[in-house]
Design a protein around this motif. Structure first.
Motif, PDB file in Angstrom:
ATOM      1  N   VAL A   2       0.260  -7.949 -10.811  1.00 38.18           N
ATOM      2  CA  VAL A   2       0.315  -6.593 -10.242  1.00 38.18           C
ATOM      3  C   VAL A   2      -0.798  -6.403  -9.217  1.00 38.18           C
ATOM      4  CG1 VAL A   2      -0.032  -4.150 -10.802  1.00 38.18           C
ATOM      5  CG2 VAL A   2       1.501  -5.547 -12.202  1.00 38.18           C
ATOM      6  N   THR A   3      -1.981  -6.898  -9.532  1.00 38.21           N
ATOM      7  CA  THR A   3      -3.125  -6.762  -8.626  1.00 38.21           C
ATOM      8  C   THR A   3      -2.836  -7.419  -7.287  1.00 38.21           C
ATOM      9  OG1 THR A   3      -4.709  -6.651 -10.452  1.00 38.21           O
ATOM     10  CG2 THR A   3      -5.571  -7.324  -8.309  1.00 38.21           C
ATOM     11  N   GLN A   4      -2.287  -8.626  -7.338  1.00 39.04           N
ATOM     12  CA  GLN A   4      -1.969  -9.329  -6.092  1.00 39.04           C
ATOM     13  C   GLN A   4      -0.907  -8.572  -5.293  1.00 39.04           C
ATOM     14  OE1 GLN A   4       0.212 -13.091  -6.262  1.00 39.04           O
ATOM     15  NE2 GLN A   4      -1.349 -13.993  -4.924  1.00 39.04           N
ATOM     16  N   MET A   5       0.125  -8.065  -5.979  1.00 42.87           N
ATOM     17  CA  MET A   5       1.196  -7.339  -5.298  1.00 42.87           C
ATOM     18  C   MET A   5       0.674  -6.068  -4.627  1.00 42.87           C
ATOM     19  SD  MET A   5       4.353  -7.560  -8.045  1.00 42.87           S
ATOM     20  CE  MET A   5       5.413  -6.486  -7.037  1.00 42.87           C
ATOM     21  N   LEU A   6      -0.148  -5.319  -5.349  1.00 46.05           N
ATOM     22  CA  LEU A   6      -0.618  -4.042  -4.819  1.00 46.05           C
ATOM     23  C   LEU A   6      -1.654  -4.241  -3.720  1.00 46.05           C
ATOM     24  CD1 LEU A   6      -0.707  -1.969  -8.113  1.00 46.05           C
ATOM     25  CD2 LEU A   6       0.741  -1.544  -6.119  1.00 46.05           C
ATOM     26  N   ARG A   7      -2.467  -5.282  -3.831  1.00 46.24           N
ATOM     27  CA  ARG A   7      -3.398  -5.604  -2.753  1.00 46.24           C
ATOM     28  C   ARG A   7      -2.624  -5.880  -1.466  1.00 46.24           C
ATOM     29  NH1 ARG A   7      -8.835  -4.967  -1.552  1.00 46.24           N
ATOM     30  NH2 ARG A   7      -9.912  -4.796  -3.525  1.00 46.24           N
ATOM     31  N   LYS A   8      -1.560  -6.641  -1.604  1.00 50.52           N
ATOM     32  CA  LYS A   8      -0.740  -6.978  -0.433  1.00 50.52           C
ATOM     33  C   LYS A   8      -0.049  -5.741   0.131  1.00 50.52           C
ATOM     34  CE  LYS A   8       2.998 -10.082   1.037  1.00 50.52           C
ATOM     35  NZ  LYS A   8       3.961 -11.138   0.600  1.00 50.52           N
ATOM     36  N   HIS A   9       0.404  -4.853  -0.757  1.00 52.58           N
ATOM     37  CA  HIS A   9       1.107  -3.635  -0.330  1.00 52.58           C
ATOM     38  C   HIS A   9       0.155  -2.672   0.380  1.00 52.58           C
ATOM     39  CE1 HIS A   9       4.358  -0.674  -0.509  1.00 52.58           C
ATOM     40  NE2 HIS A   9       3.472   0.220  -0.906  1.00 52.58           N
ATOM     41  N   GLY A  10      -1.084  -2.582  -0.118  1.00 50.56           N
ATOM     42  CA  GLY A  10      -2.069  -1.668   0.452  1.00 50.56           C
ATOM     43  C   GLY A  10      -2.044  -0.321  -0.221  1.00 50.56           C
ATOM     44  N   VAL A  11      -2.976  -0.093  -1.142  1.00 51.69           N
ATOM     45  CA  VAL A  11      -2.948   1.147  -1.919  1.00 51.69           C
ATOM     46  C   VAL A  11      -4.307   1.859  -1.938  1.00 51.69           C
ATOM     47  CG1 VAL A  11      -1.039   0.454  -3.394  1.00 51.69           C
ATOM     48  CG2 VAL A  11      -3.368  -0.185  -4.051  1.00 51.69           C
ATOM     49  N   VAL A  12      -5.195   1.494  -1.021  1.00 51.72           N
ATOM     50  CA  VAL A  12      -6.521   2.119  -1.002  1.00 51.72           C
ATOM     51  C   VAL A  12      -6.375   3.620  -0.777  1.00 51.72           C
ATOM     52  CG1 VAL A  12      -8.706   2.268   0.240  1.00 51.72           C
ATOM     53  CG2 VAL A  12      -7.682   0.028  -0.217  1.00 51.72           C
ATOM     54  N   GLY A  13      -7.039   4.404  -1.632  1.00 47.78           N
ATOM     55  CA  GLY A  13      -6.987   5.854  -1.529  1.00 47.78           C
ATOM     56  C   GLY A  13      -5.746   6.478  -2.111  1.00 47.78           C
ATOM     57  N   LYS A  14      -4.859   5.674  -2.692  1.00 49.15           N
ATOM     58  CA  LYS A  14      -3.608   6.194  -3.234  1.00 49.15           C
ATOM     59  C   LYS A  14      -3.611   6.153  -4.764  1.00 49.15           C
ATOM     60  CE  LYS A  14      -0.596   4.778   0.633  1.00 49.15           C
ATOM     61  NZ  LYS A  14      -1.599   4.177   1.534  1.00 49.15           N
ATOM     62  N   PHE A  15      -2.719   6.946  -5.347  1.00 48.90           N
ATOM     63  CA  PHE A  15      -2.373   6.794  -6.751  1.00 48.90           C
ATOM     64  C   PHE A  15      -1.231   5.774  -6.827  1.00 48.90           C
ATOM     65  CE2 PHE A  15      -3.479  11.453  -8.174  1.00 48.90           C
ATOM     66  CZ  PHE A  15      -4.814  11.190  -7.922  1.00 48.90           C
ATOM     67  N   MET A  69      -7.589  -2.317 -14.017  1.00 50.31           N
ATOM     68  CA  MET A  69      -7.909  -3.070 -12.811  1.00 50.31           C
ATOM     69  C   MET A  69      -7.497  -2.363 -11.520  1.00 50.31           C
ATOM     70  SD  MET A  69      -7.551  -7.088 -13.885  1.00 50.31           S
ATOM     71  CE  MET A  69      -8.236  -7.650 -12.325  1.00 50.31           C
ATOM     72  N   SER A  70      -7.342  -1.047 -11.570  1.00 52.79           N
ATOM     73  CA  SER A  70      -7.058  -0.293 -10.347  1.00 52.79           C
ATOM     74  C   SER A  70      -8.066  -0.582  -9.233  1.00 52.79           C
ATOM     75  CB  SER A  70      -7.038   1.212 -10.640  1.00 52.79           C
ATOM     76  OG  SER A  70      -5.981   1.549 -11.499  1.00 52.79           O
ATOM     77  N   PRO A  71      -9.368  -0.666  -9.534  1.00 54.26           N
ATOM     78  CA  PRO A  71     -10.308  -0.974  -8.443  1.00 54.26           C
ATOM     79  C   PRO A  71     -10.038  -2.324  -7.801  1.00 54.26           C
ATOM     80  CG  PRO A  71     -11.478  -0.162 -10.375  1.00 54.26           C
ATOM     81  CD  PRO A  71     -10.066  -0.422 -10.807  1.00 54.26           C
ATOM     82  N   GLU A  72      -9.537  -3.268  -8.594  1.00 51.32           N
ATOM     83  CA  GLU A  72      -9.267  -4.589  -8.040  1.00 51.32           C
ATOM     84  C   GLU A  72      -8.058  -4.576  -7.111  1.00 51.32           C
ATOM     85  OE1 GLU A  72     -12.307  -4.903 -10.313  1.00 51.32           O
ATOM     86  OE2 GLU A  72     -10.474  -4.295 -11.346  1.00 51.32           O
ATOM     87  N   TYR A  73      -7.080  -3.701  -7.381  1.00 51.09           N
ATOM     88  CA  TYR A  73      -5.992  -3.608  -6.409  1.00 51.09           C
ATOM     89  C   TYR A  73      -6.203  -2.473  -5.422  1.00 51.09           C
ATOM     90  CZ  TYR A  73      -3.749  -1.066 -10.459  1.00 51.09           C
ATOM     91  OH  TYR A  73      -3.455  -0.276 -11.538  1.00 51.09           O
ATOM     92  N   GLY A  74      -7.296  -1.750  -5.563  1.00 45.10           N
ATOM     93  CA  GLY A  74      -7.733  -0.818  -4.531  1.00 45.10           C
ATOM     94  C   GLY A  74      -7.279   0.609  -4.671  1.00 45.10           C
ATOM     95  N   ALA A  75      -6.487   0.920  -5.713  1.00 44.85           N
ATOM     96  CA  ALA A  75      -5.967   2.275  -5.865  1.00 44.85           C
ATOM     97  C   ALA A  75      -6.993   3.193  -6.517  1.00 44.85           C
ATOM     98  CB  ALA A  75      -4.700   2.255  -6.707  1.00 44.85           C
TER      99      ALA A  75
END
Length: 989
Positions: A359-372, A394-400
């Motif tokens: 999930v972390t890899q997928m969301l990092r690629k998608h781009g979720v910084v500043g999002k829920f 691990m939300s911080p790791e995928y940036g959300a």
């Protein structure tokens, strides 16, 4: 954080007001969790009826507790509490939306649970389309709507989320409570103590400085793995922990009695996020008969773990948290929400850790910084609550901002498992169903709208790890060997070590306590089951124990020089490991319990055996650590483990048995059995059914009840601490742990206003992905560092240096520790790695702190140049406080991590972003220039997100975006930071 008055921070033709009204002064003393509204009804609504007076926030901190035993309860009848309650009783008791205040009956009839602000009563069809996470923001805005701190316009923005979120509008949010751990909690309490002094010096009452929402502080970051592979490890490490931290602990114990509404959970109790999940979380508050969703902000970025329980929570900087404690609503940009649909079911042998790394890899690629990120779909119902918490963690790791799982039947089952009463669970379910915040997988749901969409079939998840340097660099288990070999070949970077071909097979021989030993590239020297991410999850913890059992029965052993450790997130873990009869197998392999707290994942891994350290250092070995953590940034786990892999607890045990990451588990044996046969990974790996059976028979509600009934009783070492009973903290000038910071030096009631940045030198010139670990390391203090020099000058021996994290209560240490990471890469040094920089005028190579002080003494401002994702990682307030103390006035970066940018703004440092497609390199900036930043001298002429011109003494000129993102952040800048801002407002009461 919205203004204390509408005039204070909203734009007008005359600019922002610099005074606070009487109404504002009164509002400061209201609790953020259930703020009393303005006494004047909104002209656009019927005169609202009075609502029940809420209990004091101090009392609410107790009523929401689920088990007895809090020391704070003994003070519930104190005169201080009586004053608190009288203050509440005299506050205004009207709310703009009181006409939708509705009673909630019990399922079986009888006295109602209480009253709540009913979203269905709004009869607004937009609510059904809102993500569940946005509904929580909506309820908070409605409940706190006084047309003063929270307005009807704010409510409308949230109701119209589908249209307003893309516009990046600002909204206020009042969290129900604040969560601290001791590394970040100590400086927060230091600041509160210092604010009391400042308010006193300004001629006001220091007792005004108190948390106005429930604050829970869990001491969990101080324990280090000094002793491992020993039955006595827990006691020995705790004794060392108290020896090193007695002064800090005494300070926190003082705070627990000096400040109202603050609960301190003593050391040795568990990891803050697991304690929060199993015990502190309410899910739904009942505060004086008013029901509302639990929500929390915390000073640890992994506060997001609680989102797995359906509690909206995320990490903020310590300075933001302090303001929330003091009754100020948080200002935030209304976020977009990524809908993440889950389908299917995890395959046999696949763990929640494998899922979260995917999930972390997928969301990092998608781009979720500043999002829920909000999870939904039938696959969600296949995940246990602990699995959800692992993903949320691990939300911080995928940036959300957060990864949210709405409450459903699985949530209710977990509440029962962890000892919440039947009445509490009934209240939670009744309230959330009534207020359209409950997911029933047996019913057809109204279709919600999301900003963007992702989908994952759980059946596609494979066993994996992440590393060797970042949590989102996922590697499937079957490709691990080939990936490792490519890392040896690749240039130095996130996936490379640049080891010459002829050196890759190098073997370093050494003697380990008289036994011949050898170590190669990729050999494991640390194997740690640790961190909040996984130790809350019985499936992976008992899975690891089953791997140990199978290995022991086959006669396998772990090499004695591998530092193995087990650091459970709560005492419940020991209870179910003992109940299952499996702890003895973990012990047999060296995975003895070393303590209850956050250890290896934050760099508290302790020293390696000297013989191992020498072998690694003298032979330049790329040694490996495998840990069940969430962070593996270079230099974080241990200075000598250059390769660090995140893995599930069962995989940690497997790699400890193999002794190397340079192995193909499908084809190569992990060891030789007592019968002389080769043993493969598949021979020790438990099935999903095996794990489920052990979990079913070993994890019982009584374990949670008994653990948490005793949690705040402390332990003999804690209870023996003697502390002052004074209102003001008696600062000790000779202390090297607790020091009065200089934030309020020479402060007056008049804000200083914007400060020009002219002809500033560049202190540091960075590339991409500079983390808060690089900026404010939490690990060991290098004996050659400026911080070590400071300690030595004060008679502190090296063995007592402790860690940077443990000394965050001393600004002198942390100013010296800022940018002290041994893996810091600064373009000034042309490839040399380490915590040094060039003093541009002289050309001298100096420690960063020494260069910063040289600039300061010469009267020069400094700035920092940086690449993308500046400030990613843990939400450390010191990552912003440290540069401010070093004299940094601005950071110009390609992009910022959300919390860190906010923290910079909160400390009065100007965050600027290069325009798209530009950075220091494309603009031809070397860092040897002098920089002037053109900002208006009147704060009323500055707008969030405006263009700002930057010029250099070499004739270059470029435009940046000002990243003060809200009017409130501009107000902080005007006052010199959030702490002076809040202090002035409180002193004005």
């Amino acid at each position: 954080m919205p203004p204390l008055t509408s005039a204070l921070l909203s734009r007008s033709t005359t600019g922002p007001s610099t005074r606070v009204s009487a109404a504002a002064a009164a509002a400061i003393s209201r609790p953020a969790a259930d703020a009393a509204p303005s006494s004047s009804p909104s002209p656009s609504r019927p005169t609202p009826r009075p609502r029940p007076s809420p209990a004091s926030p101090f009392a609410s901190g107790l009523s929401g507790r689920l088990f007895g035993g809090h020391r704070a309860a003994a003070r519930s009848a104190s005169s201080a509490t009586a004053v608190f309650e009288r203050r509440f009783a005299s506050a205004a008791t009207r709310n703009t939306y009181d006409e939708i205040l509705t009673g909630l009956g019990r399922p079986g009839g009888g006295e109602e649970f209480g009253k709540y602000y009913s979203l269905p009563a709004l009869s607004d069809p937009r609510i059904d389309r809102l993500p569940y996470s946005i509904r929580i923001l909506l309820e908070s805005a409605i409940r706190n709507c006084d047309d003063f701190q929270v307005t009807g316009k704010d409510v409308e923005k949230i109701l119209d989320w589908e249209n307003s979120a893309p516009k990046q509008v600002e909204i206020p949010f009042k969290p129900a409570r604040v969560l601290l751990q001791d590394f970040t909690g100590v400086p927060a309490v230091v600041d509160l103590a210092c604010m009391r002094d400042a308010v006193s010096k300004l001629g006001s009452d220091p007792n005004k400085i108190n948390p106005l929402v429930p604050v829970d502080l869990v001491i969990d970051h101080s324990v280090q793995v000094d002793v491992a592979r020993s039955q006595n490890a827990v006691q020995a490490n705790m004794e060392l922990e108290f020896h090193r931290n007695k002064e800090r602990f005494g300070f926190l114990k003082w705070g627990s009695s000096a400040f109202r509404n603050m609960l301190v959970v003593p050391p040795g109790s568990g990891i803050v996020h697991q304690v929060n999940l199993e015990y502190l979380a309410r899910v739904v508050f009942n505060n004086g008969g008013i029901l509302y969703p639990d929500s929390v902000v915390g000073t640890d970025s992994h506060t997001t773990m609680i989102d797995g329980l359906g509690v909206a929570g995320w990490g903020v900087g310590g300075i933001e948290a302090e303001a929330a404690m003091l009754g100020q609503p948080m200002s935030m940009v209304l976020p977009g929400v990524v809908g993440f649909k889950l389908s299917g079911k995890l395959r046999n042998g696949v763990t929640a850790t494998d899922l979260v790394l995917t999930v972390t890899q997928m969301l990092r690629k998608h781009g979720v910084v500043g999002k829920f990120v909000e999870f939904y779909g039938q696959g969600m119902s296949e995940l246990s609550l602990a699995d959800r918490a692992t993903i949320a963690n691990m939300s911080p790791e995928y940036g959300a901002t957060m990864g949210f799982f709405p409450v459903d039947a699985k949530t209710l089952d977990y509440l029962k498992l962890t000892g919440r009463s039947d009445d509490t669970v009934a209240m939670v379910e009744s309230y959330l169903r009534a207020n359209k915040m409950f997911v029933d997988h047996n019913q057809v749901e109204a279709e919600r709208v999301y900003s963007s969409y992702l989908e994952l079939n759980l059946e596609e998840v494979e066993p994996c790890l992440s590393g060797p340097k970042r949590p989102h660099d996922r590697v499937t288990l079957k490709n691990m060997k080939s990936d490792w070999l490519s890392c040896l070949d690749n240039d130095v970077g996130f996936k490379g070590f640049a080891v010459p071909k002829e050196s890759q097979g190098k073997v370093a021989e050494f003697s380990f306590h008289g036994t011949p030993a050898k170590i190669k590239h990729g050999d494991v020297v640390i194997a740690a089951i640790t961190s909040c991410t996984n130790t809350s999850n019985p499936n992976v913890m008992l899975g690891a124990a089953l791997v140990a059992k199978k290995a022991c029965e086959l006669g396998l052993e772990v090499k004695p020089w591998i530092k193995t450790s087990l650091a459970p997130g709560s005492g419940v873990v020991k209870k179910y490991l003992d109940k299952s009869g499996l702890q003895k197998y973990l012990d047999q392999l060296g995975f003895h319990i070393v303590g209850y707290g956050c250890t290896t994942c934050i760099g508290n891994s302790g020293e390696l055996d000297e013989s191992v350290s020498v072998a690694i250092s003298e032979n330049d070995i790329v040694a490996a650590a495998v840990l069940s953590g969430n962070r593996n940034f270079e230099g974080r786990v241990h200075p000598l483990t250059r390769a660090n892999y995140l893995a599930s607890p069962p995989l940690v045990v497997a790699y400890a048995l193999a002794g190397t990451v340079n192995i193909d588990f499908e084809k190569e044996p992990i060891g030789i059995s007592k019968d002389g046969k080769e043993v493969y990974f598949r021979d020790v790996w438990p099935s999903t059914e095996e794990i489920a059976e052990v979990v079913k028979t070993s994890v019982l509600p009584d374990m949670f009840k008994s653990t948490y009934e005793a949690i705040t009783k402390g332990n003999p070492m804690w209870n023996e601490l003697s502390v002052s009973t004074s209102t003001l903290y008696p600062w000790d000038p000779s202390s090297t742990y607790i020091h009065e910071p200089p934030y309020f030096k020479d402060m007056t009631m008049t804000p200083p206003g914007p400060r020009p940045v002219k002809d500033a030198y560049c202190l540091l010139n960075f590339g991409d992905s500079i983390t808060t670990d690089h900026i404010s390391p939490a690990g060991s203090i290098n004996p050659d560092s400026p911080a070590a020099k400071y300690l030595k000058e004060r008679g502190v021996e090296r063995k007592d240096f402790n860690s940077y994290g443990s000394r965050r209560g001393n600004d002198e240490i942390m100013a010296r520790g800022t940018f002290a990471n041994i893996r810091l890469v600064n373009k000034f040094l042309n490839g040399e790695v380490g915590p040094k920089t060039i003093h541009v005028p002289s050309g001298e190579k100096l420690a960063v702190f020494d260069a910063a002080m040289k600039y300061k003494n010469e009267g020069h401002d400094t700035i920092i140049l940086a690449g993308a994702e500046y400030g990613s990682g843990s939400s450390r307030d010191w990552a912003a406080k440290g540069p401010m103390l070093q004299g940094v006035k601005a950071v110009i970066a390609k992009s910022f991590e959300r919390i860190h940018r906010s923290n910079l703004a909160g400390m009065g440092i100007i965050p600027l972003c290069f325009k798209a497609g530009e950075d220091a390199d494309t603009l031809g900036l070397t860092g040897h220039e002098r920089y002037t930043i053109y900002l208006p001298t009147n704060v009323s002429d500055i707008k969030p997100g405006q263009d700002v011109t930057v010029t250099t003494d070499t004739g270059k000129s470029f435009t940046c975006t000002l990243r003060f993102d809200t009017e409130v952040e501009l107000a902080y800048y005007d006052h010199g930071g959030i702490l002076p801002y809040v202090t002035r407002k409180i002193a004005e009461q």
